[in-house]
Motif scaffolding. Structure first.
Motif, PDB file in Angstrom:
ATOM      1  N   MET A  33      21.932  80.918   0.736  1.00  0.00           N
ATOM      2  CA  MET A  33      23.343  80.576   0.552  1.00  0.00           C
ATOM      3  C   MET A  33      23.524  79.066   0.610  1.00  0.00           C
ATOM      4  SD  MET A  33      25.215  83.489   2.865  1.00  0.00           S
ATOM      5  CE  MET A  33      26.830  82.850   2.453  1.00  0.00           C
ATOM      6  N   PRO A  34      24.412  78.521  -0.225  1.00  0.00           N
ATOM      7  CA  PRO A  34      24.580  77.070  -0.263  1.00  0.00           C
ATOM      8  C   PRO A  34      25.214  76.526   1.008  1.00  0.00           C
ATOM      9  CG  PRO A  34      26.253  78.151  -1.582  1.00  0.00           C
ATOM     10  CD  PRO A  34      25.283  79.218  -1.188  1.00  0.00           C
ATOM     11  N   ILE A  35      24.784  75.349   1.396  1.00  0.00           N
ATOM     12  CA  ILE A  35      25.343  74.645   2.540  1.00  0.00           C
ATOM     13  C   ILE A  35      25.747  73.251   2.070  1.00  0.00           C
ATOM     14  CG2 ILE A  35      24.881  73.692   4.838  1.00  0.00           C
ATOM     15  CD1 ILE A  35      22.884  75.921   5.292  1.00  0.00           C
ATOM     16  N   PRO A  36      26.976  72.808   2.343  1.00  0.00           N
ATOM     17  CA  PRO A  36      27.411  71.483   1.895  1.00  0.00           C
ATOM     18  C   PRO A  36      26.479  70.381   2.393  1.00  0.00           C
ATOM     19  CG  PRO A  36      29.269  72.749   2.695  1.00  0.00           C
ATOM     20  CD  PRO A  36      28.042  73.556   3.030  1.00  0.00           C
ATOM     21  N   ASP A  37      26.267  69.368   1.558  1.00  0.00           N
ATOM     22  CA  ASP A  37      25.353  68.284   1.904  1.00  0.00           C
ATOM     23  C   ASP A  37      25.763  67.559   3.182  1.00  0.00           C
ATOM     24  OD1 ASP A  37      23.847  68.834  -0.335  1.00  0.00           O
ATOM     25  OD2 ASP A  37      24.830  67.314  -1.593  1.00  0.00           O
ATOM     26  N   GLU A  38      27.074  67.523   3.443  1.00  0.00           N
ATOM     27  CA  GLU A  38      27.539  66.786   4.626  1.00  0.00           C
ATOM     28  C   GLU A  38      27.223  67.482   5.937  1.00  0.00           C
ATOM     29  OE1 GLU A  38      31.235  68.888   2.864  1.00  0.00           O
ATOM     30  OE2 GLU A  38      29.449  67.841   2.138  1.00  0.00           O
ATOM     31  N   VAL A  39      26.828  68.761   5.864  1.00  0.00           N
ATOM     32  CA  VAL A  39      26.429  69.487   7.071  1.00  0.00           C
ATOM     33  C   VAL A  39      24.980  69.126   7.388  1.00  0.00           C
ATOM     34  CG1 VAL A  39      26.003  71.754   8.081  1.00  0.00           C
ATOM     35  CG2 VAL A  39      28.027  71.376   6.662  1.00  0.00           C
ATOM     36  N   THR A  40      24.781  68.433   8.498  1.00  0.00           N
ATOM     37  CA  THR A  40      23.449  67.923   8.850  1.00  0.00           C
ATOM     38  C   THR A  40      22.701  68.808   9.840  1.00  0.00           C
ATOM     39  OG1 THR A  40      24.269  66.592  10.702  1.00  0.00           O
ATOM     40  CG2 THR A  40      24.293  65.575   8.502  1.00  0.00           C
TER      41      THR A  40
ATOM     42  N   PHE B 291      23.324  68.415  13.036  1.00  0.00           N
ATOM     43  CA  PHE B 291      23.505  67.717  14.301  1.00  0.00           C
ATOM     44  C   PHE B 291      24.895  67.944  14.883  1.00  0.00           C
ATOM     45  CE2 PHE B 291      19.840  65.509  12.618  1.00  0.00           C
ATOM     46  CZ  PHE B 291      19.067  65.290  13.752  1.00  0.00           C
ATOM     47  N   GLU B 292      25.718  68.715  14.162  1.00  0.00           N
ATOM     48  CA  GLU B 292      27.053  69.019  14.659  1.00  0.00           C
ATOM     49  C   GLU B 292      27.031  70.038  15.802  1.00  0.00           C
ATOM     50  OE1 GLU B 292      27.313  68.256  10.171  1.00  0.00           O
ATOM     51  OE2 GLU B 292      25.995  69.322  11.571  1.00  0.00           O
TER      52      GLU B 292
ATOM     53  N   ASP C  46      36.573  83.043   8.057  1.00  0.00           N
ATOM     54  CA  ASP C  46      35.832  83.867   7.099  1.00  0.00           C
ATOM     55  C   ASP C  46      34.628  84.498   7.811  1.00  0.00           C
ATOM     56  OD1 ASP C  46      34.638  85.059   4.925  1.00  0.00           O
ATOM     57  OD2 ASP C  46      34.685  83.282   3.637  1.00  0.00           O
ATOM     58  N   PRO C  47      34.902  85.464   8.692  1.00  0.00           N
ATOM     59  CA  PRO C  47      33.815  86.040   9.501  1.00  0.00           C
ATOM     60  C   PRO C  47      32.701  86.685   8.691  1.00  0.00           C
ATOM     61  CG  PRO C  47      35.840  87.319   9.715  1.00  0.00           C
ATOM     62  CD  PRO C  47      36.205  86.051   9.022  1.00  0.00           C
ATOM     63  N   GLU C  48      33.014  87.234   7.520  1.00  0.00           N
ATOM     64  CA  GLU C  48      31.967  87.860   6.711  1.00  0.00           C
ATOM     65  C   GLU C  48      30.963  86.811   6.228  1.00  0.00           C
ATOM     66  OE1 GLU C  48      31.211  90.877   6.255  1.00  0.00           O
ATOM     67  OE2 GLU C  48      32.982  91.932   7.002  1.00  0.00           O
ATOM     68  N   GLN C  49      31.470  85.661   5.803  1.00  0.00           N
ATOM     69  CA  GLN C  49      30.578  84.576   5.390  1.00  0.00           C
ATOM     70  C   GLN C  49      29.778  84.054   6.576  1.00  0.00           C
ATOM     71  OE1 GLN C  49      29.835  84.485   2.135  1.00  0.00           O
ATOM     72  NE2 GLN C  49      30.356  82.330   1.872  1.00  0.00           N
ATOM     73  N   ALA C  50      30.440  83.925   7.717  1.00  0.00           N
ATOM     74  CA  ALA C  50      29.749  83.485   8.935  1.00  0.00           C
ATOM     75  C   ALA C  50      28.615  84.442   9.269  1.00  0.00           C
ATOM     76  CB  ALA C  50      30.735  83.396  10.099  1.00  0.00           C
ATOM     77  N   TYR C  51      28.892  85.728   9.126  1.00  0.00           N
ATOM     78  CA  TYR C  51      27.877  86.747   9.389  1.00  0.00           C
ATOM     79  C   TYR C  51      26.682  86.569   8.452  1.00  0.00           C
ATOM     80  CZ  TYR C  51      25.669  91.343   9.563  1.00  0.00           C
ATOM     81  OH  TYR C  51      24.756  92.355   9.671  1.00  0.00           O
ATOM     82  N   ALA C  52      26.965  86.285   7.175  1.00  0.00           N
ATOM     83  CA  ALA C  52      25.868  86.104   6.209  1.00  0.00           C
ATOM     84  C   ALA C  52      24.984  84.923   6.598  1.00  0.00           C
ATOM     85  CB  ALA C  52      26.449  85.892   4.813  1.00  0.00           C
ATOM     86  N   TYR C  53      25.591  83.825   7.019  1.00  0.00           N
ATOM     87  CA  TYR C  53      24.798  82.667   7.451  1.00  0.00           C
ATOM     88  C   TYR C  53      24.017  82.976   8.727  1.00  0.00           C
ATOM     89  CZ  TYR C  53      26.816  79.442   4.030  1.00  0.00           C
ATOM     90  OH  TYR C  53      27.160  78.807   2.852  1.00  0.00           O
ATOM     91  N   SER C  54      24.613  83.764   9.607  1.00  0.00           N
ATOM     92  CA  SER C  54      23.916  84.102  10.852  1.00  0.00           C
ATOM     93  C   SER C  54      22.678  84.937  10.574  1.00  0.00           C
ATOM     94  CB  SER C  54      24.861  84.863  11.795  1.00  0.00           C
ATOM     95  OG  SER C  54      25.034  86.223  11.401  1.00  0.00           O
ATOM     96  N   ARG C  55      22.733  85.774   9.554  1.00  0.00           N
ATOM     97  CA  ARG C  55      21.570  86.592   9.216  1.00  0.00           C
ATOM     98  C   ARG C  55      20.433  85.730   8.696  1.00  0.00           C
ATOM     99  NH1 ARG C  55      21.650  90.662  12.099  1.00  0.00           N
ATOM    100  NH2 ARG C  55      20.024  91.548  10.789  1.00  0.00           N
TER     101      ARG C  55
ATOM    102  N   GLN D 171      31.637  77.106  11.830  1.00  0.00           N
ATOM    103  CA  GLN D 171      32.768  76.640  11.029  1.00  0.00           C
ATOM    104  C   GLN D 171      33.540  77.785  10.383  1.00  0.00           C
ATOM    105  OE1 GLN D 171      31.290  73.770   8.188  1.00  0.00           O
ATOM    106  NE2 GLN D 171      31.104  72.135   9.711  1.00  0.00           N
ATOM    107  N   LEU D 172      32.867  78.877  10.090  1.00  0.00           N
ATOM    108  CA  LEU D 172      33.485  79.955   9.316  1.00  0.00           C
ATOM    109  C   LEU D 172      33.926  81.168  10.133  1.00  0.00           C
ATOM    110  CD1 LEU D 172      30.995  79.955   6.304  1.00  0.00           C
ATOM    111  CD2 LEU D 172      33.389  79.232   6.216  1.00  0.00           C
ATOM    112  N   ILE D 173      33.473  81.276  11.373  1.00  0.00           N
ATOM    113  CA  ILE D 173      33.624  82.539  12.096  1.00  0.00           C
ATOM    114  C   ILE D 173      35.075  82.947  12.317  1.00  0.00           C
ATOM    115  CG2 ILE D 173      33.534  81.544  14.435  1.00  0.00           C
ATOM    116  CD1 ILE D 173      31.652  84.022  15.083  1.00  0.00           C
ATOM    117  N   ASP D 174      35.984  81.991  12.424  1.00  0.00           N
ATOM    118  CA  ASP D 174      37.391  82.340  12.627  1.00  0.00           C
ATOM    119  C   ASP D 174      38.099  82.681  11.320  1.00  0.00           C
ATOM    120  OD1 ASP D 174      37.303  82.006  15.397  1.00  0.00           O
ATOM    121  OD2 ASP D 174      37.711  79.862  15.258  1.00  0.00           O
TER     122      ASP D 174
END
Length: 245
Positions: A1-8, A10-11, A45-54, A40-43
């Motif tokens: 899944m794509p992640i924005p370039d500005e996400v390093t 280190f946040e 867009d929880p479904e997207q957050a779930y996908a990244y967590s997997r 960033q997404l869990i509140d």
């Protein structure tokens, strides 16, 4: 899944970064960036957050912070069995008790309030900090309500924390739960009082206590957008009537 370039990556919290140092650097960075997306997404867009967590889980399943994040993402999407499994895995890795209240709430989500009540009586509760103990009290009261024991739920919430005038991050939620339980028990005047006290503590508007209080007082709010649409409809009707003259 794509992640924005500005996400390093280190946040995330320093303690999580420290835990990821057990991984090769490139892998640690990938996991960290996925965890940032979860946070960033869990509140919103929880479904997207779930996908990244997997993805993070697939990359680093032996890292407790990853198991915990996966648990919260599953919890946010009401996958309570999966969330409970992840929380248990994280707890086995760390030996901590911080996740005990949310684990008990997963039992509620699975339709097992009696297990949540049993957990509320376990020694782990005494090891929780004040915020964790209040959270456990909220879960236990919810379990009582699940079992139709509304009076017991009210008693469960009655505590020094509830009676304190000090405002903490959990104060509004505790007062709100108490007000809602009182209302369910038919104690409307007391519920009104505690919804008002909730508003005093809820500076960020995290609860709908103001709406609940207004409802009890017989005040109806008209949605501004709906009102505008209604006015537009009325104007259109007037225009048609004028055309027919």
């Amino acid at each position: 899944m794509p992640i924005p370039d500005e996400v390093t990556g280190f946040e995330i919290d320093k303690s999580v970064r420290q835990e990821l140092m057990s991984l090769p650097k490139t892998l640690a960075d990938d996991v960290a960036r996925n965890l940032v997306m979860v946070a960033q997404l869990i509140d919103d867009d929880p479904e997207q957050a779930y996908a990244y967590s997997r993805i993070a889980l697939r990359l680093a399943s032996r890292v407790s912070a990853v198991r915990e994040a996966a648990g919260f993402a599953a919890y946010a999407t009401q996958k309570y069995g999966e969330a409970l499994a992840e929380f248990r895995a994280s707890r086995r890795m760390t030996g901590g008790v911080d996740l005990w209240p949310v684990m008990a709430d997963c039992e509620r989500g699975l339709g097992r309030p009696e297990r949540a009540m049993a957990m509320a009586g376990e020694p782990e509760v005494r090891k929780l900090d004040k915020a964790g103990q209040v959270e456990m009290r909220l879960v236990a009261a919810g379990a009582r309500r699940d079992m139709g024991q509304i009076d017991a739920a009210i008693v469960t919430l009655e505590s020094p924390e509830l009676g304190s005038s000090a405002i903490h991050p959990w104060t509004s939620r505790l007062r709100y739960a108490y007000a809602d339980a009182l209302l369910s028990a038919g104690r409307e005047d007391e519920a009104r009082e505690w919804f008002a006290k909730t508003i005093e503590a809820d500076k960020d508007g995290a609860t709908d206590a103001s709406d609940r209080l207004a409802e009890l007082d017989g005040i109806e709010f008209v949605d501004a957008e709906a009102a505008d649409d209604e006015d537009d409809d009325q104007d259109d009707s007037d225009d048609v009537a004028d055309d027919k003259k």
